[in-house]
Enzyme design. Structure first.
Site, PDB file in Angstrom:
ATOM      1  N   GLU A  30      28.718  38.436  52.384  1.00 32.02           N
ATOM      2  CA  GLU A  30      29.679  39.523  52.206  1.00 32.02           C
ATOM      3  C   GLU A  30      28.930  40.824  51.932  1.00 32.02           C
ATOM      4  O   GLU A  30      28.005  40.872  51.126  1.00 32.02           O
ATOM      5  CB  GLU A  30      30.624  39.201  51.044  1.00 32.02           C
ATOM      6  N   ARG A 104      47.684  40.458  46.650  1.00 27.80           N
ATOM      7  CA  ARG A 104      46.571  39.966  47.456  1.00 27.80           C
ATOM      8  C   ARG A 104      45.360  39.636  46.580  1.00 27.80           C
ATOM      9  O   ARG A 104      44.646  38.657  46.829  1.00 27.80           O
ATOM     10  CB  ARG A 104      46.183  40.997  48.516  1.00 27.80           C
ATOM     11  N   TYR A 209      59.331  43.645  47.338  1.00 28.98           N
ATOM     12  CA  TYR A 209      59.429  42.313  46.743  1.00 28.98           C
ATOM     13  C   TYR A 209      58.568  42.262  45.485  1.00 28.98           C
ATOM     14  O   TYR A 209      57.646  43.057  45.295  1.00 28.98           O
ATOM     15  CB  TYR A 209      59.020  41.216  47.734  1.00 28.98           C
ATOM     16  N   ASP A 292      41.530  38.027  61.186  1.00 31.51           N
ATOM     17  CA  ASP A 292      41.774  39.325  61.810  1.00 31.51           C
ATOM     18  C   ASP A 292      40.753  39.676  62.876  1.00 31.51           C
ATOM     19  O   ASP A 292      41.072  40.416  63.819  1.00 31.51           O
ATOM     20  CB  ASP A 292      41.791  40.428  60.747  1.00 31.51           C
TER      21      ASP A 292
END
Length: 397
Positions: A30, A104, A209, A292
């Site tokens: 990463e 998230r 939400y 993605d």
């Protein structure tokens, strides 16, 4: 076997866990120097939470989530309900896993906590991937070359690996822009908002939400960009801020509850929504795309993260019994099992956005009538037919 996963987003972390569960040694690479709380709300339908249960993470994720009882579709101008569909206990009983709403960062943290720190290399920028018949190699900015039997590129919508594998190919601006914000629950408690609401209007829609056990309201306000605004609108960023009051001007004339939420949100973040053109394949030899990087989609079916988690589950399953020599064939099987479904979801998400933004008049009236008629006959959303599908039941050769 040894695997390298590039990118520690939701897809990369899920792939790491799935490959480890299949018995392989995994190094997760990463570029960020540390994991930070970024992003906002995310929806996880039963097709994703079922897989989190298999990874042993569902309890940890669900403990941080909200569980909506229903989803309500409403008209933009007066908030009249077009239709509603059941979620909550009814959906969990029907599909064997819950529908969750969460931040998230809470999902990301649950995934991070399950990966041994010794398997993660932060602050490591990948500048190249190459391979031969025997192995695949990742080159870092420091000049180090990491060798493995396979490389999984989960490096997001701006994927460099996709370009290295398939040539020049840029993210595509969808001509939609979103404002987002998180509000403490007590700041909107007087508005009587549904658990999960979608308000549909000409060229715009508004979603809200609860997340983080109902302590925060996640707000996303989407509008279609005019052609002359596209250059400015195309910025894709988690941190770009809207001009003060900009969201109120864009949603002028909407129901007072929508405007109250947008006003109380104060400073909002603003970002252009991008996608990727569907590919005919995701893999070359010992290297494959995931999430993605392979199939970025607009978020109008709330399936982006779910599809990445499904990719990860199928990848681990396809490689469960593979030897190093069998990796290319195993990656072929992974792509055959996932590509068509993810590509269809890309298209369905784009169609949903078009449908949400129909102009007032006959088209919107017909849409509302169609949605109401469907809800009269069905308990769950139209896309719920896909929630019952278990991707690990598909073992095509």
């Amino acid at each position: 076997m040894r695997a390298i996963v590039v990118g520690a987003g939701v897809g990369g972390l899920a792939a790491t866990l799935s490959l480890r569960r299949a018995g392989h040694e995994v190094t997760l690479v990463e570029q960020a120097a540390r994991f930070t709380e970024i992003g906002a709300g995310i929806q996880l339908a039963p097709n994703a939470t079922r897989l989190l249960r298999r990874l042993g993470l569902l309890d940890a994720v669900a403990a941080q989530a909200a569980r909506p009882s229903h989803v309500s579709f409403r008209t933009w101008s007066d908030g009249a309900e077009i239709c509603r569909y059941a979620l909550g206990r009814a959906a969990e009983d029907a599909f064997g896993a819950p529908y969750l709403l969460l931040h998230r960062a809470d999902l990301h943290q649950a995934l991070v906590a399950a990966v041994p720190p010794s398997s993660v290399r932060l602050n490591t920028v990948v500048v190249g991937i190459d391979q031969d018949e025997e192995s695949a190699r990742v080159t870092t900015a420091s000049g180090e070359r990491l060798r493995a039997d396979l490389v999984v590129a989960a490096d997001g919508i701006r994927s460099a690996a996709r370009r290295w594998l398939f040539g020049p190919d840029e993210a595509v601006f969808s001509r939609t822009i979103a404002y987002r914000a998180l509000l403490p629950a007590d700041e909107v408690a007087d508005l009587g908002l549904p658990d999960l609401g979608l308000w549909l209007g000409p060229g715009r829609h508004f979603v809200h939400y609860w997340v983080r056990r109902g302590e925060l309201l996640n707000v996303v306000a989407v509008f279609t960009a005019e052609a002359e605004a596209e250059a400015h609108a195309a910025t894709e960023s988690w941190t770009a801020r809207a001009e003060p009051g900009e969201q109120l001007r864009e949603f002028d004339g909407w129901d007072s509850r929508v405007l109250s939420v947008l006003e109380r949100a104060g400073q909002m973040f603003r970002y252009g929504i991008h996608t990727r053109v569907p590919l005919a394949r995701w893999n070359v030899g010992r290297v494959t795309l995931l999430g993605d990087s392979a199939h970025a989609m607009v978020p109008f079916q709330a399936q982006g993260a779910a599809q990445a988690i499904m990719d990860a589950a199928v990848l681990g399953d396809a490689l469960a019994d593979a030897t190093p020599a069998e990796v290319p064939d195993a990656l072929d099987r992974y792509v055959r099992r996932r590509l068509a479904t993810a590509t269809c979801m890309q298209a369905a998400s784009a169609r949903a956005g078009d449908d949400f933004h129909l102009p007032d008049g006959p088209e919107a009236q017909a849409r509302n009538a169609r949605m109401s008629a469907y809800a009269d006959e069905h308990v769950f959303l139209p896309q719920a037919t896909g929630w019952a599908v278990d991707v690990l039941d598909d073992r095509r050769p």
